[in-house]
Design an enzyme around this catalytic site. Structure first.
Site, PDB file in Angstrom:
ATOM      1  N   LYS A 134       0.826  -1.211   0.000  1.00 20.07           N
ATOM      2  CA  LYS A 134       0.000   0.000   0.000  1.00 20.07           C
ATOM      3  C   LYS A 134       0.863   1.266   0.000  1.00 20.07           C
ATOM      4  CE  LYS A 134      -2.165  -1.084   3.884  1.00 20.07           C
ATOM      5  NZ  LYS A 134      -1.814  -2.459   4.277  1.00 20.07           N
ATOM      6  N   ARG A 137      -9.756   0.435   8.243  1.00 19.99           N
ATOM      7  CA  ARG A 137      -9.330  -0.933   8.563  1.00 19.99           C
ATOM      8  C   ARG A 137     -10.425  -1.698   9.277  1.00 19.99           C
ATOM      9  NH1 ARG A 137      -3.521   0.107   8.464  1.00 19.99           N
ATOM     10  NH2 ARG A 137      -2.336  -1.799   8.716  1.00 19.99           N
ATOM     11  N   ARG A 187      11.405  -6.767   5.391  1.00 19.76           N
ATOM     12  CA  ARG A 187      11.297  -5.351   5.748  1.00 19.76           C
ATOM     13  C   ARG A 187      11.766  -5.124   7.186  1.00 19.76           C
ATOM     14  NH1 ARG A 187       5.573  -2.389   5.198  1.00 19.76           N
ATOM     15  NH2 ARG A 187       5.208  -3.248   7.266  1.00 19.76           N
ATOM     16  N   ARG A 242      11.529  -2.014  11.860  1.00 15.54           N
ATOM     17  CA  ARG A 242      10.192  -1.756  12.416  1.00 15.54           C
ATOM     18  C   ARG A 242       9.858  -2.832  13.437  1.00 15.54           C
ATOM     19  NH1 ARG A 242       5.272  -0.232   8.381  1.00 15.54           N
ATOM     20  NH2 ARG A 242       4.106  -1.480   9.885  1.00 15.54           N
ATOM     21  N   ARG A 253      -0.873  -9.631  13.193  1.00 18.58           N
ATOM     22  CA  ARG A 253      -1.427  -8.608  12.290  1.00 18.58           C
ATOM     23  C   ARG A 253      -2.210  -9.249  11.164  1.00 18.58           C
ATOM     24  NH1 ARG A 253       3.972  -6.075  10.979  1.00 18.58           N
ATOM     25  NH2 ARG A 253       2.881  -4.777   9.461  1.00 18.58           N
TER      26      ARG A 253
HETATM   27  P1  ATP Z   1       1.638  -1.877   4.508  1.00 20.47           P
HETATM   28  O1  ATP Z   1       2.863  -2.703   4.671  1.00 20.47           O
HETATM   29  O2  ATP Z   1       0.732  -2.432   3.431  1.00 20.47           O
HETATM   30  O3  ATP Z   1       1.930  -0.440   4.296  1.00 20.47           O
HETATM   31  P2  ATP Z   1       1.096  -2.329   7.382  1.00 20.47           P
HETATM   32  O4  ATP Z   1      -0.084  -3.046   7.924  1.00 20.47           O
HETATM   33  O5  ATP Z   1       2.403  -2.982   7.490  1.00 20.47           O
HETATM   34  O6  ATP Z   1       0.778  -1.945   5.890  1.00 20.47           O
HETATM   35  P3  ATP Z   1       0.691   0.292   8.593  1.00 20.47           P
HETATM   36  O7  ATP Z   1      -0.440   0.652   7.738  1.00 20.47           O
HETATM   37  O8  ATP Z   1       1.885   1.135   8.565  1.00 20.47           O
HETATM   38  O9  ATP Z   1       1.314  -1.113   8.276  1.00 20.47           O
HETATM   39  O10 ATP Z   1       0.113   0.157  10.106  1.00 20.47           O
HETATM   40  C1  ATP Z   1       0.922  -0.215  11.198  1.00 20.47           C
HETATM   41  C2  ATP Z   1       0.080  -0.372  12.463  1.00 20.47           C
HETATM   42  O11 ATP Z   1      -0.555   0.872  12.811  1.00 20.47           O
HETATM   43  C3  ATP Z   1      -1.088  -1.372  12.372  1.00 20.47           C
HETATM   44  O12 ATP Z   1      -0.674  -2.706  12.589  1.00 20.47           O
HETATM   45  C4  ATP Z   1      -2.030  -0.836  13.471  1.00 20.47           C
HETATM   46  O13 ATP Z   1      -1.617  -1.205  14.751  1.00 20.47           O
HETATM   47  C5  ATP Z   1      -1.863   0.671  13.361  1.00 20.47           C
HETATM   48  N1  ATP Z   1      -2.879   1.260  12.438  1.00 20.47           N
HETATM   49  C6  ATP Z   1      -2.622   1.823  11.229  1.00 20.47           C
HETATM   50  N2  ATP Z   1      -3.760   2.226  10.642  1.00 20.47           N
HETATM   51  C7  ATP Z   1      -4.772   1.903  11.495  1.00 20.47           C
HETATM   52  C8  ATP Z   1      -6.185   2.030  11.457  1.00 20.47           C
HETATM   53  N3  ATP Z   1      -6.809   2.574  10.406  1.00 20.47           N
HETATM   54  N4  ATP Z   1      -6.895   1.585  12.519  1.00 20.47           N
HETATM   55  C9  ATP Z   1      -6.293   1.056  13.577  1.00 20.47           C
HETATM   56  N5  ATP Z   1      -4.974   0.877  13.676  1.00 20.47           N
HETATM   57  C10 ATP Z   1      -4.201   1.303  12.654  1.00 20.47           C
HETATM   58 MG    MG Z   2       2.273   1.264   5.229  1.00 19.07          MG
END
Ligand code: ATP
Ligand code: MG
Length: 189
Positions: free
Chosen positions: A14, A89, A128, A134, A145
């Site tokens: 994303k 989400r 990553r 991270r 997750r």
């Molecule tokens: P990607 O790798 O596709 O960018 P990702 O799931 O690794 O996505 P982020 O979108 O950066 O990572 O989100 C990291 C964390 O932040 C999530 O696991 C969650 O705890 C929190 N978070 C992010 N967006 C939301 C949301 N809309 N609602 C609740 N928690 C969120």
């Molecule tokens: Mg992200």
């Protein structure tokens, strides 16, 4: 106005694809993950609260997340449109977004679902974690997750289908191939 929701499991790409669309269409970008990580880095109270959830692989509570989103959105008054990356989400967040946009005379243009097989997500996120450090990109937290994604986030696929906004994209392939498919979907709107 183009209001694009970039959707997909953790590690689906994303963030990468959002950046490419921002460059191409001159849109504003809201990455809720980036907003939360900035709060953590700055040591704010919100950051401390968020860190507790993120490190456990859990979602931040909806009310808090919706308030954060609303305040970021308020900062973009005269924008050409927004890429929503990592939001909504949950169904509650999707309903809140619909309402917020309606209050501004707008709506989501399309929801783009980057569909990537689970084994690939796992290996991308582990890789990553090694490069970025991270804290939530370790095997145990990644599994949590992905489970949260299946139980709380994947139901949005049906929700956006009901809204006639759903667009599926095969998320395996090079960054360029995937971007080309996204551009094709956006240019058809
Ligand atoms: P990607 O790798 O596709 O960018 P990702 O799931 O690794 O996505 P982020 O979108 O950066 O990572 O989100 C990291 C964390 O932040 C999530 O696991 C969650 O705890 C929190 N978070 C992010 N967006 C939301 C949301 N809309 N609602 C609740 N928690 C969120
Ligand atoms: Mg992200």
């Amino acid at each position: 106005m183009l209001n694009i929701v970039i959707f997909g499991a953790p590690g689906s790409g994303k963030g990468t694809q959002s950046q490419r669309m921002v460059d191409k269409y001159g849109l504003n970008h809201i990455s809720t993950g980036d907003v939360l990580r900035a709060e953590i880095r700055n040591g704010t109270e919100l950051g401390q609260t968020a860190k507790g959830y993120i490190d456990q692989g859990q979602l931040i509570p909806d009310e808090l997340m919706i308030d954060i989103l609303a305040s970021v959105l308020d900062g973009f008054r005269d924008s050409k449109g927004v890429i929503f990356d990592g939001f909504p989400r949950t169904i509650a967040q999707a309903e809140a977004l619909k309402k917020m946009l309606a209050e501004r005379g707008q709506e989501v243009s399309v929801m783009i679902d980057l569909d990537v097989p689970e084994e690939e997500l796992m290996s991308r996120l582990i890789r990553r974690g090694i490069d970025s450090g991270r804290a939530d990109d370790n095997e145990e937290t990644i599994r949590k997750r992905l489970a949260v994604y299946h139980s709380q986030t994947a139901p949005l696929i049906g929700w956006f289908k009901d809204e006639n906004k759903y667009h599926h994209i095969e998320g395996m392939g090079s960054m360029e191939e995937i971007s080309a498919k996204i551009v094709e979907a956006i240019d058809r709107l």
